[in-house]
Enzyme design. Structure first.
Site, mmCIF file in Angstrom:
data_model
loop_
_atom_site.group_PDB
_atom_site.id
_atom_site.type_symbol
_atom_site.label_atom_id
_atom_site.label_comp_id
_atom_site.label_asym_id
_atom_site.label_seq_id
_atom_site.Cartn_x
_atom_site.Cartn_y
_atom_site.Cartn_z
ATOM 1 C CE1 TYR A 18 -14.082 38.264 1.135
ATOM 2 C CE2 TYR A 18 -15.591 37.910 2.948
ATOM 3 C CZ TYR A 18 -15.121 38.705 1.920
ATOM 4 O OH TYR A 18 -15.695 39.934 1.693
ATOM 5 C CE LYS A 56 -18.953 41.311 -12.849
ATOM 6 N NZ LYS A 56 -19.730 42.488 -13.238
ATOM 7 C CG ASP A 59 -22.407 44.450 -12.286
ATOM 8 O OD1 ASP A 59 -23.058 43.392 -12.179
ATOM 9 O OD2 ASP A 59 -21.840 44.778 -13.339
ATOM 10 C CG ASP A 112 -18.343 41.013 3.883
ATOM 11 O OD1 ASP A 112 -19.014 41.595 4.744
ATOM 12 O OD2 ASP A 112 -17.099 40.970 3.893
ATOM 13 C CG ASP A 138 -22.031 45.472 6.071
ATOM 14 O OD1 ASP A 138 -22.605 44.559 6.716
ATOM 15 O OD2 ASP A 138 -20.962 45.979 6.443
#
Ligand code: NAD
Length: 357
Positions: free
Chosen positions: A135, A190, A222, A246, A250
């Site tokens: 980001y 990851k 994942d 992020d 959520d």
């Protein structure tokens, strides 16, 4: 101890008022200073994060924040919009660790879209690194593709990167939070595909040497996304980078189905923090006296635990919230048949009363 109170816009002032009442009902005495932020800051001083507000926030030990935003500011240039206040506070105070608990009280199990037996009693904490990762990594942009099969075409690109000290400091926050809870930490990465996250994994493993009382496991993102809906109660504390956090935070918050119940904290390296409900300013119900104040009251409890070192008082506030739920009191957003519908103030009254008993 000094707390900056930033109510903001919409339902912000209504829900903050109830959280302040709860803090005042505790045995501790706090110095509180209130300042305008967001749309209220713009109206009062022409900026969503007025200088005076930033000064009060910098001088405080912790910040209790309501919510900011209103559709009437949508036409303002981006730098003057209410939401910029949050980004400004994060940046100026170096709030790099975002803590979001997802708790589903058994009384509210029907609010989740998952089966009650999968989520009832859920109590997990997601810690998201907030100021680094893809980001913010440079370089980024749109350019002419320099190589590979698409050479010469236009391409968009971003850069994923984490410095060692950035990973170390978020890992310390996570291990320390796990110590205060169930002593289990899942680091989500990851590492099978990304160099940045192999490095992340190595550094978290190294920091673990200082926290041998905490059990550490590593999980690919994942798989973590899958496990969060398959068996979310397996988790205690999850730590991950900005982008994965992020998405996962959520996902986890929606397991509970009730946005009016979810607190959050953003901390710096010294555990100074900004505490706010996970929801926004809800302009559709502002001024009606029906907003759920519990996410803000639970944010105040997090503030007591993480920034003010008052774990006992935090436990008391959380127990009082559980008690009012078990008494069947519900604001409209969490109301179900067979429970008693109450407004913002009545809910605040009930928590204050439960604290005293
Ligand atoms: P929102 O979270 O404000 O509202 C979404 C829905 O949830 C609405 O129907 C609202 O009535 C309901 N809701 C939210 N909080 C509630 C509560 N405590 N009790 C009962 N119901 C509640 O999101 P939105 O409508 O997308 O955004 C409204 C404004 O809030 C926008 O200006 C947005 O930019 C801003 N916002 C601010 C923050 C923040 O201050 N941290 C976060 C998200 C959105």
């Amino acid at each position: 101890m000094k707390i900056a109170i930033l109510p903001g816009d919409g339902i912000g002032p209504e829900i903050i008022e109830q959280a302040v009442r709860v803090l005042n009902a505790l045995d501790e005495k706090f110095e509180m200073e209130t300042a305008p932020v967001g749309g209220a800051g713009y109206e009062a001083h022409g900026h969503p994060l007025p200088e005076g507000t930033l000064k009060i926030a910098k001088e405080a030990d912790a910040i209790l924040f309501g919510a900011v935003g209103d559709w009437k500011y949508d036409k303002l240039e981006r730098a003057l919009r209410p939401e910029q206040a949050i980004l400004g506070l994060r940046k100026n105070l170096n709030l790099f660790a975002n803590l979001r608990p997802a708790i589903l009280y058994p009384e509210l199990a029907g609010a989740s879209t998952l089966k009650p037996e999968v989520v009832s009693g859920l109590d997990i904490l997601i810690i998201r690194e907030l100021t680094g990762d893809i980001y913010f990594g440079q370089p980024r942009g749109v350019r002419e593709c320099p190589d590979g099969p698409f050479k010469g075409e236009r391409e968009g690109f971003d850069t994923m990167r984490y410095a060692e000290s950035e990973i170390r400091r978020i890992a310390h926050v996570a291990f320390q939070a796990a110590r205060k809870r169930g002593k289990r930490l899942t680091s989500v990465d990851k590492a099978n595909v990304l160099e940045t996250f192999q490095f992340w994994k190595d550094i978290v493993t190294d920091v673990h040497k200082e926290y041998q009382d905490v059990v550490l496991e590593h999980m690919y993102v994942d798989n973590a996304a899958m496990q969060l809906v398959r068996a979310p109660k397996k988790f205690d504390v999850i730590v991950t980078g900005n982008m994965f956090g992020d998405i996962l935070s959520d996902e986890a918050s929606m397991l509970t189905g009730s946005i009016g119940m979810l607190p959050s904290a953003s901390l710096d390296a010294n555990n100074k923090g900004l505490y706010e409900p996970s929801h926004g300013s809800a302009p559709d119900i502002a001024g009606k006296g029906v907003a759920n104040p519990l996410a803000t009251i639970l944010s105040a409890a997090m503030m007591l635990r993480y920034s003010l070192n008052k774990a006992e008082q935090a436990d008391r506030v959380e127990a009082a919230v559980k008690k009012v739920l078990s008494q069947g009191l519900r604001t409209p957003d969490i109301h179900e048949e067979g429970t008693t519908k109450v407004g913002t103030k009545e809910m605040g009254d009930a928590v204050v009363k439960a604290l005293a008993s």
